[in-house]
Design an enzyme around this catalytic site. Structure first.
Site, mmCIF file in Angstrom:
data_model
loop_
_atom_site.group_PDB
_atom_site.id
_atom_site.type_symbol
_atom_site.label_atom_id
_atom_site.label_comp_id
_atom_site.label_asym_id
_atom_site.label_seq_id
_atom_site.Cartn_x
_atom_site.Cartn_y
_atom_site.Cartn_z
ATOM 1 N N ASN A 116 29.428 48.624 96.801
ATOM 2 C CA ASN A 116 30.779 48.416 97.325
ATOM 3 C C ASN A 116 31.890 48.897 96.388
ATOM 4 O O ASN A 116 32.910 49.388 96.829
ATOM 5 C CB ASN A 116 30.954 46.923 97.618
ATOM 6 C CG ASN A 116 32.314 46.612 98.189
ATOM 7 O OD1 ASN A 116 32.643 47.054 99.280
ATOM 8 N ND2 ASN A 116 33.129 45.888 97.429
ATOM 9 N N ASP A 169 24.138 45.048 96.567
ATOM 10 C CA ASP A 169 25.174 44.044 96.320
ATOM 11 C C ASP A 169 26.298 44.143 97.356
ATOM 12 O O ASP A 169 26.731 45.232 97.704
ATOM 13 C CB ASP A 169 25.744 44.290 94.912
ATOM 14 C CG ASP A 169 26.752 43.251 94.492
ATOM 15 O OD1 ASP A 169 26.339 42.118 94.223
ATOM 16 O OD2 ASP A 169 27.955 43.583 94.434
ATOM 17 N N GLU A 174 36.528 49.298 105.681
ATOM 18 C CA GLU A 174 37.681 48.485 106.091
ATOM 19 C C GLU A 174 38.247 49.037 107.396
ATOM 20 O O GLU A 174 38.308 50.250 107.577
ATOM 21 C CB GLU A 174 38.817 48.555 105.038
ATOM 22 C CG GLU A 174 38.424 48.136 103.647
ATOM 23 C CD GLU A 174 37.529 49.151 102.932
ATOM 24 O OE1 GLU A 174 37.734 50.367 103.132
ATOM 25 O OE2 GLU A 174 36.616 48.728 102.203
ATOM 26 N N GLU A 203 22.411 41.883 100.152
ATOM 27 C CA GLU A 203 23.152 40.675 99.785
ATOM 28 C C GLU A 203 24.318 40.539 100.763
ATOM 29 O O GLU A 203 25.369 41.150 100.590
ATOM 30 C CB GLU A 203 23.693 40.750 98.355
ATOM 31 C CG GLU A 203 24.203 39.395 97.894
ATOM 32 C CD GLU A 203 25.565 39.389 97.214
ATOM 33 O OE1 GLU A 203 25.967 38.325 96.726
ATOM 34 O OE2 GLU A 203 26.245 40.424 97.185
HETATM 35 C C1 NOJ Z 1 27.668 39.550 94.079
HETATM 36 C C2 NOJ Z 1 27.030 39.262 92.768
HETATM 37 O O1 NOJ Z 1 25.931 38.418 92.974
HETATM 38 C C3 NOJ Z 1 28.071 38.642 91.863
HETATM 39 O O2 NOJ Z 1 27.507 38.214 90.657
HETATM 40 C C4 NOJ Z 1 29.182 39.629 91.646
HETATM 41 O O3 NOJ Z 1 30.201 39.027 90.886
HETATM 42 C C5 NOJ Z 1 29.753 40.126 92.968
HETATM 43 N N1 NOJ Z 1 28.738 40.507 93.893
HETATM 44 C C6 NOJ Z 1 30.671 41.313 92.751
HETATM 45 O O4 NOJ Z 1 29.898 42.442 92.419
#
Ligand code: NOJ
Length: 554
Positions: A114, A212, A219, A254
């Site tokens: 991201n 992640d 957006e 995630e």
């Molecule tokens: C999710 C991660 O698990 C977390 O540790 C991190 O701060 C955020 N994404 C931003 O990358």
């Protein structure tokens, strides 16, 4: 297409390996320091691979280990295709990968799609001027008014998802910290660049990526900028490339969302192979505190079926706060009340604590929770140190309190490093209950009764049957709601799981008529229980006790 030979020794192709995996999550920085500089490194990790293998894990998930200013513990990546010099070199990484594979451990690395760090060369170029060729790799605006419906995630630190860039005189978009500018996935150059990054690690032999923060890639005005069709299109594009060239590798999404929204990340089996089940985690804590099965049953019943080749990733704790985003307002209040005795335990929308302290160090509850982790549908993930009951330090700021050095021995540096203790990247936990003298691998390795030894046995028992990793689950509904009972089935194999969520002993009558004639065998010790008949099957279960029974027709 012919499969390229990875640069390091690979494991045999086994496309669904992630479904049967036991994942051990760790941070290279926190695990073991080989060169006495106070920071864990890849050479140190190699020395501890036997430990992870003996625990029974079959895969490792490494937190970000790339060059980074470390303002978000490495989730602020400054160079995607290198290793942070504090943790070693690319060659060290390759050696680690070979050594992990030699022990049949798969390796899952982090890919932060991201955003990058504002120190990444892409962003440094992009901000040089509004006409820079790199400009549109990020999301810019003359105002901070766009995408107002997108929520702020780091509520304790950020006021807006826009930050002003004084160099090029525009605002840039960021969903997390302001030093983490979001990449612009509407730009095909960005999509190609990210695929190049993936290829770099896949060629080396990495088995999978934790992707992640995937809900936020694209957006659009008038939306909350989460889970958009355009975001799914990006992931499907990457998956297509992956399948073309590397068929046995894996994407783990995630997406901290409701199960119905996460479903889209599996798509028709052509997007992500795995996704975390975020809403289940707080509900396990809730159910145990309430001594009532309802929160777990409810969320599982709201969890839709997923494509055959896909799998949930389930966990009790990880490197972040125990997130309370996927609960109702009432449930959140309850969780804060029940699990935060000190305001310092709260962070953003969650609780920054480890498993053992959350459960008051109560061995029985720790075992019960792990029993649930290993028997509910999904691939379990163990957060490093939780297998020995490590504590936390809520006063370290941000989420650092759950990222302290792994406790190997009772020494000053917890056996994590040969450096002076004051040189460590973080002080080890030092309170009376969880300091390294009290909690460490060395002492727990000497006792058959330690949490470590118990966890190894639990994992061994889980591995006796694929019913846990691949089987279906059906809840039973005994009148006693303090007991959570379910049946896992795969082919002609059946396992009955009975958990007492209460602090005192319970009797439960289970309707097992459809298994009439079967003999339950308790899986951890092999004891045979009375044959199942027509009458309700009566069991007594001690405080926080659980049983796994194989049902065999003889
Ligand atoms: C999710 C991660 O698990 C977390 O540790 C991190 O701060 C955020 N994404 C931003 O990358």
């Amino acid at each position: 297409m012919e499969k390229p030979t990875p640069e390091t020794a690979a494991l045999p192709v086994e496309p669904l390996w992630y479904k049967d995996a036991i994942i051990y999550q760790l941070h290279v920085r926190s695990f073991y320091d080989s060169n006495a500089d106070g920071v864990g490194d890849f050479r140190g990790l190699v020395q501890k691979l036997d430990y992870i293998q003996e625990l029974g894990a079959t895969a490792l998930w490494l937190l970000p280990f790339y060059p980074s200013p470390l303002r978000d513990d490495g989730y602020d990546i400054a160079d995607y295709t290198n290793v942070n010099p504090a943790y070693g070199t690319l060659d060290d990484f390759k050696t680690f990968l070979t050594e992990a594979h030699r022990r049949k451990l798969r390796v899952i690395t982090e890919l932060v799609l991201n955003h990058t760090s504002d120190q990444h060369s892409w962003f440094r170029e992009a901000r040089r001027s509004q006409n820079d060729p790199r400009r549109h790799w990020y999301v810019w605006s003359d105002t901070d008014e766009e995408y107002r419906d997108a929520r702020i995630i780091f509520t304790d630190t950020e006021m807006s998802n826009w930050a002003w860039d004084p160099v090029s005189k525009q605002y840039y978009w960021h969903r997390f910290f302001s030093h983490q500018p979001d990449l612009n996935y509407d730009n095909s150059e960005v999509r190609e660049a990210v695929w190049e990054v993936m290829k770099f690690w896949l060629e080396m032999g990495v088995d999978g990526f934790r992707l992640d923060a995937v809900p936020y890639l694209v957006e659009r005005e008038g939306t909350n900028c989460e889970n958009l069709p355009e975001t799914h299109a990006v992931l499907q594009f990457l998956r297509q490339r992956l399948d073309e060239h590397y068929p046995d590798r894996m994407f783990l999404a995630e997406a901290n969302q409701w199960p119905s929204d996460v479903l889209a990340y599996f798509s028709n089996g052509d997007e992500c192979h795995m996704a975390f089940h975020f809403p289940l985690m707080p509900r396990i804590f809730m159910a145990v505190k309430l001594e009532d099965r309802k929160p777990i049953v409810e969320i599982q019943e709201h969890t839709p079926a997923i494509p055959d080749a896909c799998q949930w990733a389930i966990f009790l704790r990880n490197h972040d706060e125990l997130t309370l985003e996927m609960v109702t307002d009432e449930e959140r209040d309850y969780m804060y009340d029940a699990y935060t005795t000190d305001p310092a335990m709260r962070l953003n929308v969650g609780i920054r604590r480890r498993l053992a302290p959350l459960l008051d160090g109560d061995r029985k509850r720790i075992e019960l929770m792990n029993g649930l982790l290993m028997s509910l549908p999904g691939t379990p993930i163990i957060y490093y140190g939780d297998e020995i009951g490590m504590g936390d330090n809520i006063f370290l700021g941000d989420r650092n309190g759950v990222r302290t050095p792994m406790q190997w021995t009772g020494g000053w540096t917890a056996g994590f490093s040969r450096s002076d203790p004051e040189r460590l990247y973080s002080p080890p936990v030092s309170n009376e209950l969880y300091n390294p003298k009290i909690v460490n691998v060395d002492s727990q390795s000497r006792s058959e009764h330690s949490l470590l030894a118990w966890t190894k046995r639990l994992i061994r028992t889980r591995k006796l049957s694929r019913v846990f990793s691949r089987g279906k689950m059906e809840f039973l509904s005994p009148a006693n709601h303090r007991v959570l009972a379910y049946v896992r089935t795969l082919g002609n194999e059946t396992v009955l799981v009975v958990n007492n969520l209460a602090s005192c002993a319970q009797a439960v009558e289970l309707d097992l008529r459809r298994f009439k004639g079967a003999i339950p065998t308790e899986m951890s010790g092999g004891s045979v229980f009375p044959r199942i008949g027509e009458l309700p099957y009566l069991l007594t279960v001690g405080s926080y006790q659980f049983y796994w029974f194989r049902l065999r027709r003889l």
